[in-house]
Design a protein around this motif. Structure first.
Motif, mmCIF file in Angstrom:
data_model
loop_
_atom_site.group_PDB
_atom_site.id
_atom_site.type_symbol
_atom_site.label_atom_id
_atom_site.label_comp_id
_atom_site.label_asym_id
_atom_site.label_seq_id
_atom_site.Cartn_x
_atom_site.Cartn_y
_atom_site.Cartn_z
ATOM 1 N N GLY A 7 -11.871 18.684 21.436
ATOM 2 C CA GLY A 7 -11.870 17.289 21.253
ATOM 3 C C GLY A 7 -10.681 16.843 20.740
ATOM 4 N N SER A 8 -10.413 15.517 20.303
ATOM 5 C CA SER A 8 -9.646 15.011 19.510
ATOM 6 C C SER A 8 -9.946 14.886 18.014
ATOM 7 N N TRP A 9 -8.798 14.877 17.163
ATOM 8 C CA TRP A 9 -9.037 14.489 15.669
ATOM 9 C C TRP A 9 -8.789 13.165 15.369
ATOM 10 N N PHE A 10 -9.693 12.743 14.563
ATOM 11 C CA PHE A 10 -9.507 11.377 14.085
ATOM 12 C C PHE A 10 -9.390 11.357 12.456
ATOM 13 N N ALA A 11 -8.842 10.327 11.938
ATOM 14 C CA ALA A 11 -8.932 10.232 10.531
ATOM 15 C C ALA A 11 -9.592 9.167 10.270
ATOM 16 N N ILE A 12 -10.757 9.611 9.156
ATOM 17 C CA ILE A 12 -11.724 8.736 8.693
ATOM 18 C C ILE A 12 -11.644 8.357 7.462
ATOM 19 N N GLN A 13 -11.548 6.928 7.115
ATOM 20 C CA GLN A 13 -11.480 6.681 5.581
ATOM 21 C C GLN A 13 -12.851 6.664 5.016
ATOM 22 N N VAL A 14 -12.747 7.235 3.969
ATOM 23 C CA VAL A 14 -14.018 7.446 3.135
ATOM 24 C C VAL A 14 -14.006 6.750 1.851
ATOM 25 N N MET A 15 -15.229 6.444 1.251
ATOM 26 C CA MET A 15 -15.250 5.835 -0.193
ATOM 27 C C MET A 15 -14.491 6.731 -1.113
ATOM 28 N N LYS A 49 -8.120 22.715 -17.127
ATOM 29 C CA LYS A 49 -8.744 23.261 -15.932
ATOM 30 C C LYS A 49 -7.971 23.195 -14.835
ATOM 31 N N MET A 50 -8.042 23.828 -13.803
ATOM 32 C CA MET A 50 -7.400 23.840 -12.610
ATOM 33 C C MET A 50 -8.380 23.374 -11.520
ATOM 34 N N LEU A 51 -7.987 22.015 -10.822
ATOM 35 C CA LEU A 51 -8.813 21.459 -9.844
ATOM 36 C C LEU A 51 -8.301 21.553 -8.687
ATOM 37 N N GLU A 52 -9.229 21.352 -7.594
ATOM 38 C CA GLU A 52 -8.782 21.495 -6.144
ATOM 39 C C GLU A 52 -9.009 20.077 -5.745
ATOM 40 N N VAL A 53 -7.841 19.160 -5.333
ATOM 41 C CA VAL A 53 -8.064 17.594 -5.040
ATOM 42 C C VAL A 53 -7.526 17.473 -3.652
ATOM 43 N N PRO A 54 -7.970 16.411 -2.932
ATOM 44 C CA PRO A 54 -7.473 16.165 -1.653
ATOM 45 C C PRO A 54 -5.906 15.809 -1.523
ATOM 46 N N LEU A 55 -5.243 16.190 -0.712
ATOM 47 C CA LEU A 55 -4.150 15.983 -0.385
ATOM 48 C C LEU A 55 -3.943 14.359 -0.040
ATOM 49 N N PHE A 56 -4.780 13.900 0.753
ATOM 50 C CA PHE A 56 -4.702 12.597 1.041
ATOM 51 C C PHE A 56 -6.341 12.143 0.620
ATOM 52 N N PRO A 57 -6.222 11.424 -0.554
ATOM 53 C CA PRO A 57 -7.486 11.014 -1.048
ATOM 54 C C PRO A 57 -8.067 9.755 -0.383
ATOM 55 N N GLY A 58 -9.243 9.856 -0.001
ATOM 56 C CA GLY A 58 -9.774 8.865 0.547
ATOM 57 C C GLY A 58 -9.985 9.040 2.257
ATOM 58 N N TYR A 59 -9.614 10.142 2.754
ATOM 59 C CA TYR A 59 -9.406 10.442 4.066
ATOM 60 C C TYR A 59 -10.101 11.880 4.275
ATOM 61 N N VAL A 60 -10.973 11.886 5.471
ATOM 62 C CA VAL A 60 -11.114 13.340 5.900
ATOM 63 C C VAL A 60 -10.831 13.172 7.459
ATOM 64 N N PHE A 61 -10.582 14.416 7.788
ATOM 65 C CA PHE A 61 -10.067 14.741 9.408
ATOM 66 C C PHE A 61 -11.017 15.478 10.339
ATOM 67 N N CYS A 62 -11.653 14.695 11.091
ATOM 68 C CA CYS A 62 -12.896 15.037 11.899
ATOM 69 C C CYS A 62 -12.468 15.254 13.439
ATOM 70 N N ARG A 63 -13.050 16.427 13.994
ATOM 71 C CA ARG A 63 -12.696 16.486 15.659
ATOM 72 C C ARG A 63 -13.995 16.115 16.239
ATOM 73 N N VAL A 64 -13.695 15.157 17.295
ATOM 74 C CA VAL A 64 -14.743 14.495 17.904
ATOM 75 C C VAL A 64 -14.432 14.568 19.511
#
Length: 107
Positions: A7-15, A49-64
């Motif tokens: 399927g295709s990848w889509f960018a999803i904006q999240v809270m 503390k070492m934290l793992e944070v999103p490279l693109f805050p507020g976005y998740v990529f999803c294959r649909v």
């Protein structure tokens, strides 16, 4: 659970700061997702503390498969599927923010 392998990848904006919650729900619904992260050192008054944070805050990529509808927009924490106007826009290889070597389904 059926994993969407094609399927295709889509960018999803999240809270704000809801990437992990949304990916947990998407995984339960059987979707393949990707959240690129990086490690950063944060200092508090009493510890470092070492934290793992999103490279693109507020976005998740999803294959649909096909056009995203129903299950994805109704997921708690999702603001919108990125696109133009009312049309969802899938990500082409040119704009895909990951390489084949990066792992999928990891946050």
């Amino acid at each position: 659970m059926i994993l969407q392998r094609f399927g295709s990848w889509f960018a999803i904006q999240v809270m704000s700061q809801r990437e992990k919650n949304v990916t947990t729900i998407l995984e339960q619904k059987g979707y393949q997702f990707f959240v690129p992260t990086y490690k950063v050192r944060r200092t508090w008054s009493d510890r470092i503390k070492m934290l793992e944070v999103p490279l693109f805050p507020g976005y998740v990529f999803c294959r649909v498969q096909g056009v995203p509808s129903g299950l994805i927009p109704s997921t708690p924490g999702i603001v919108r599927i990125v696109g133009q106007g009312n049309r969802c826009q899938f990500l082409t290889r040119k704009y895909w923010p990951c390489s084949e070597r990066l792992s999928i389904n990891s946050i």
